[in-house]
Structure formats: C-alpha cells, structure tokens
Design an enzyme around this catalytic site. Structure first.
Site, PDB file in Angstrom:
ATOM      1  N   ASP A  53       3.242  50.261 107.715  1.00 34.81           N
ATOM      2  CA  ASP A  53       3.952  49.581 106.648  1.00 34.81           C
ATOM      3  C   ASP A  53       4.699  48.351 107.188  1.00 34.81           C
ATOM      4  OD1 ASP A  53       4.794  49.976 103.786  1.00 34.81           O
ATOM      5  OD2 ASP A  53       6.785  49.948 104.689  1.00 34.81           O
TER       6      ASP A  53
ATOM      7  N   GLU B 140      -0.403  46.584 107.572  1.00 35.33           N
ATOM      8  CA  GLU B 140      -0.059  45.937 106.314  1.00 35.33           C
ATOM      9  C   GLU B 140       0.664  44.649 106.698  1.00 35.33           C
ATOM     10  OE1 GLU B 140       2.500  46.487 102.220  1.00 35.33           O
ATOM     11  OE2 GLU B 140       3.405  46.743 104.171  1.00 35.33           O
TER      12      GLU B 140
HETATM   13  C1  NOJ Z   1       4.947  48.254 101.479  1.00 32.27           C
HETATM   14  C2  NOJ Z   1       4.586  49.471 100.717  1.00 32.27           C
HETATM   15  O1  NOJ Z   1       3.218  49.453 100.440  1.00 32.27           O
HETATM   16  C3  NOJ Z   1       5.453  49.466  99.494  1.00 32.27           C
HETATM   17  O2  NOJ Z   1       5.054  50.437  98.575  1.00 32.27           O
HETATM   18  C4  NOJ Z   1       6.875  49.658  99.926  1.00 32.27           C
HETATM   19  O3  NOJ Z   1       7.724  49.568  98.792  1.00 32.27           O
HETATM   20  C5  NOJ Z   1       7.292  48.586 100.921  1.00 32.27           C
HETATM   21  N1  NOJ Z   1       6.312  48.368 101.935  1.00 32.27           N
HETATM   22  C6  NOJ Z   1       8.551  49.004 101.615  1.00 32.27           C
HETATM   23  O4  NOJ Z   1       8.299  50.064 102.489  1.00 32.27           O
END
Ligand code: NOJ
Length: 590
Positions: A224, A315
């Site tokens: 993440d 990500e």
């Molecule tokens: C990306 C995640 O996919 C999302 O759902 C989340 O709110 C944010 N990062 C914070 O962790």
C-alpha cells in the site's frame, strides 16, 4: 461448486528459473474481505467465508488471490488502518482461519498475496500510543512524523499539505498534561499517522512483520502507498493542481474519435497523452521520492530468503510509466499496478499508446507489464467506461451525481475491455465482482456511507463505497448468498439478482462465462507469456494486435468493422454476419 485438488494444481515451491516466475503472467484476483463472503451473518465478510468460496475462484481460472487487509484494525479506513500487523482482526476471524484459507488456496493451486500497509499505522497501534505518551524528541516520537506547529503558539500546521481524503494532512496532539502539543502527519485520515521511514527502527519492525507472514506461507505482498513512504526533506509547502493527483485520475470514457477508417501506422500509437497534463505537474513532496527505493531493496532481500517465488506488487500512483518502472527494477519489487492503463479513456488511440508505453517501460527494466481495470478505490469499470465528461471518476458516483453512466453501454464496454486486457502479455489484476459484470452502486444512501473521503469532504465527494458493496452469489438467497442473515455492511441494490454468480454459471453469453472462457483460453494459448505485435488494416478505431497464435480485435468505433475469416475463439458479444460491432472484442485463431 467444488473443484478437487490434483497434484498439478498444488502450488509448488521448486527452484525458480529467473525470468520464469509465476507472477510474470499471473491473473491475480483481488478479494475485498469485507464484501466477499460472510460466514457469521454479522454483515461483514470474513476469512472462513472466503475459504468456503475459494473453489469458485479456482473454477474461474485465476492464478492467485490478493486479500485486502484483514489485520487487526479499528476499521476507520476499512482495514487500511492497522493496529496490529501480526494478527487477524476478530471481525475477519483468527490466525487459524487464515492458515486454513492459505492451505485451501494452495491445495486449489491458488497463490495468496497479503496487503501490507507500511506508510501509516492506525492511531490505535501500540507504536503510536507509546509515541503520544512519550516526550517530544523521544525515540518513540521519532517513529512517526511529529513536527512543531507554525505561528507564535505553534497552532498552525507545519505546512500546507492536504490529505488525500480531504482537509489538512496534519493534526495536533494534546500532551498528557492537557496542553496542546506537536502536530503529526497523516497523508490519509487523521486516524492513520504516517510512519517515519527514515528511522531504522521502523524498517526493522517491518522486516519482522514480513517474515511473520512469509513464515506462514504467503506468496507475497501488495504494498500500500509504496510511493509515499519518504517525504521530501524539509517538508516544503506544496499546492496540487486543481484536481487531486493521488486517488485516481479524472479521465472519462468517450468514443468521440473521427469514424473514418484508415490503415494503422506506427504513428497511431503516439497520439494524445493518456493521463496527466502535457506539462507534468511538479512532483508532490510526499510522492515518489528517491529514498523509497532503498526500502524496496531491503524488502526484496527479505523475500529472497524464502523458497519459492514470492512477489512484491507496488501501489505506486506516479506518472509517467517510466517512473513507475523504477519500482520494479530487478532488485526492488516484482510488479507495479498500471494505473495509467486503468485510467485510459475508451479510445483506441489512447489504449494503443498506453499499451505500447507500458510494455516498453516495464520491459525496459526486465519486469512484466501489468494490467488492471478495477479495484476497491475506483468506480467499477462496468460504470466508469460509460462516464461522460460531467462526472469525474476519482470522486465516486452517488444519487446526485451528474452524468450518470448508461449501464448497458458500460457493461458492453467493460466486457470488451476485459477481453482485450486478458489477451495482453504480462500479469492482470481482477477485482471481485467484475467477473459478474457488477456496476458501481450509484444509489447508496448518504447515511450508509463509510468511506472517510465522504466525511472529510463534508459530502462533497462520494468516495469509494459504491465499488465495495458485498457481491451477489445466489440470486434468491438473503443478501444474495453473501451470508445467511441478510445483513450487509453496505446495503446491496435491489436489482442485483441477475448479476448473482448462480444466475450466470454455465449460461452462454453471461459475463461470468466470458471471464471463465477468456481465462481458460489465455492459459491454453500462453498469452500471459507471449508478445504483442500491432496489426494494421482495421482502421484507427480498432485496437488490433497479435499475441502468439491469436489475433485480437477490439472495435471502439461507432461503426461495425469487417472481420477476417478465421475461427473465433472468444467474443465479448454475439457476432452475426461477419462484422465486428461497436464496443466488442474478439479473439481469432491464426
Ligand atoms: C490505498 C488503498 O488502496 C486505499 O484503499 C487506502 O484508503 C489508502 N491506500 C490508504 O491506506
């Protein structure tokens, strides 16, 4: 439906041939645990619910599952606010439930990827609670991003950064003696304080967390906010361009290109920019800093200690693709989500361009290209691909949104888009429910909403709840078979029975059948490990390419295009009369 495990389907941990890793061509299915299957009837999905439904995913034909966070969490951001990284939240079950899930998945030939959330913890995490109780300047405070405020009394935030969810990125703490204290940084909600990744102590903690799950047998991690963990020195002020650059783009789908057919040349793949402005905005000081790469080299080494072939998927919301590729250099992560592809308009020229750029950028560092159309943060592509310019996708869609997408056009384009995506070489991500053709739920009532985006923008942005509604399994059961009680943490639309899995299973032409066929054919023709070559002669509204022995044609124009003679392996719509209709993709045997 059950699928017996066979020796062939069991995940093996034999020696890896470099360049031959399973994830280079894998189709990875994202499970959002809250909304997949609920074994207890409390209205929130859980790990035993997932385990019970795993045979359906093996039947679908995916290679791996990625589980969004199931760790202990106050659930302020649906589990992306972790208070204990080495335990399962009771909402989702126990560690034993996780072990059973993992074992069952492996016996079905499915790899399991966990979702690691290292940029921030929950404010309820012991590390943060200890930091609050410790004095300013202490080692405990140095785990997070504490700073003095500005102004004579320190009552202004340290800089002007705005949270991705709205409002300031800073909140002020109250000292144990009741006086106002320092401020702490949170890129997301105030309940998600950012860790200080310049601190070696933080890095050590996460090595232990990774090993905890690797020891249990996970096949890797989706990481993440992998682009946000190091902030620019001095935390300088930054004002973003008008529309937010972080949780999604502002692209819209329109097939407004000129209809006149012409022969494709190389120049067709180098047209308008795909995302972002022609002049890229200055890099936000909290995204994509050079220092993050050292973190990933460290994680790479931890994964390399383990047998088998574990994956790290970033990500990383950065632009352009050449920059995303920096996350997947040979000694860093294995793959990165391709958000440029996800946000590409439904235009042949734009798609051709982003596909070429993706293969070049990822291939340039020896990584596989990845492809994705939906996830838990964006409007489902069965709705998004029919959006008009009036409704920016990054903000969600709700009852009062202008320019609501046409569901028939949206589903048709989604089926064509997925059929195109699954023919591309590399690795693809699917999001639960897209195999059922689920649209975004655009009618959620305000009082049901849970996304912090909704609250932090005072309802100005609907946020992401519309893509997170529990999915339908059985058309005539309570909660469409999501559970036995009929409860659902987000209400399900009344008209979802036709989308239920049991209504589509084995039904010719259903979206589930299309996905199942596409995944089978992708495997049979080894498309994931193939090569793409563009094919000319079908006009500029058609995406035409060859991968191994398959010719893929996707018609994004308004007029039908003559089909070549040949066996049709897959078609996203019924085809009659030798012509490829609008918004349709076919795979033809060469
Ligand atoms: C990306 C995640 O996919 C999302 O759902 C989340 O709110 C944010 N990062 C914070 O962790």
């Amino acid at each position: 439906m059950t699928l017996e495990s066979t020796p062939d389907s069991v995940v093996s941990e034999t020696a890896i041939v470099p360049g031959d890793e399973w994830w280079r061509s894998a189709v990875i299915y994202q499970i959002y645990p809250r909304s997949f299957a609920d074994s207890t009837g409390d209205g929130v999905g859980d790990l035993p619910g997932i385990t019970k439904r795993l045979p359906a995913l093996a039947q679908l034909g995916v290679d791996a599952i990625w589980l969004s966070p199931f760790f202990r969490s106050p659930q302020k951001d649906a589990g992306y606010d972790v208070s204990d990284y080495t335990d399962v939240d009771p909402l989702f079950g126990t560690l034993d439930d996780f072990d059973r899930l993992l074992e069952t998945a492996h016996s079905l030939g499915l790899r399991v990827i966990a979702d690691m959330v290292p940029n921030h913890t929950s404010d309820q995490h012991r590390w943060f609670q200890e930091a609050l109780a410790a004095p300013e300047g202490s080692p405990e405070r140095d785990r997070y991003m504490f700073r003095d405020g500005k102004g004579p009394n320190g009552d202004l935030p340290p800089n002007n950064w705005e949270s991705v969810f709205g409002g300031s990125m800073w909140d002020r703490v109250i000292n144990p003696d009741g006086t106002p204290g320092q401020w702490y940084l949170h890129i997301f909600d105030k309940s998600q304080p950012d860790l200080n990744w310049e601190n070696p102590w933080v890095r050590e903690q996460f090595f232990d967390v990774l090993r905890f799950w690797l020891d249990r047998g996970v096949d890797g991690f989706r990481v993440d906010v992998a682009h946000g963990m190091i902030k620019k020195a001095g935390l300088p002020d930054y004002t973003p361009p008008a529309e937010g650059a972080s949780m999604g783009g502002t692209g819209t789908a329109s097939a407004d290109e000129d209809d006149s057919a012409h022969s494709i040349t190389d120049a067709d793949t180098v047209l308008a920019p795909v995302i972002g402005d022609p002049e890229p905005a200055p890099e936000p000081p909290y995204w994509g800093q050079e220092g993050v790469h050292d973190i990933w080299r460290g994680w790479h080494e931890v994964l390399a200690e383990y047998p088998g072939d574990r994956v790290l998927c970033a990500e990383a919301w950065v632009d352009p693709l050449e920059k995303v590729a920096l996350w997947v250099r040979p000694d860093e992560m294995s793959q990165a989500f391709n958000f440029a592809y996800m946000f590409t308009d439904w235009k042949a020229s734009a798609l051709k361009r982003v596909i070429t750029e993706s293969i070049d950028a990822f291939g340039g560092v020896g990584a596989p290209a990845t492809w994705v159309l939906s996830n838990h943060d964006v409007v489902r592509h069965a709705s998004r691909l029919a959006l008009t310019a009036d409704s920016p996708q990054g903000a969600g869609i709700g009852p009062l949104s202008p320019g609501k997408p046409d569901p028939v056009v949206g589903l048709r384009r989604a089926r064509a888009a997925t059929s195109l995506m699954l023919a591309l070489p590399g690795s693809a991500y699917l999001y639960q429910g897209e195999e059922l053709g689920l649209p975004e739920d655009m009618e959620l009532p305000d009082d049901a909403r849970q996304d912090p985006t909704w609250f932090r923008t005072n309802g100005e942005k609907y946020g992401r709840d519309g893509c997170r509604v529990p999915i339908p399994w059985e058309s005539d059961k309570p909660a469409y078979g999501f559970n036995a009680s009929g409860k659902s943490w987000l209400p399900q639309p009344k008209d979802w029975a036709p989308f239920a899995r049991d209504a589509q299973e084995g039904v010719p032409g259903s979206t589930l059948t299309l996905y199942t066929d596409a995944l089978r054919l992708r495997r049979e023709h080894s498309l994931g490990t193939g090569d793409l070559s563009w094919v000319s002669g079908y006009g500029k509204k058609v995406v035409a390419f060859r991968n191994r022995d398959v010719l893929v044609l996707a018609n994004l124009g308004k007029v039908a295009v003559e089909l070549p003679v040949g066996d049709i392996l897959l078609s996203s719509e019924d085809i009659t009369g030798g012509a490829l209709p609008t918004d349709t993709t076919v795979w033809i045997q060469l």
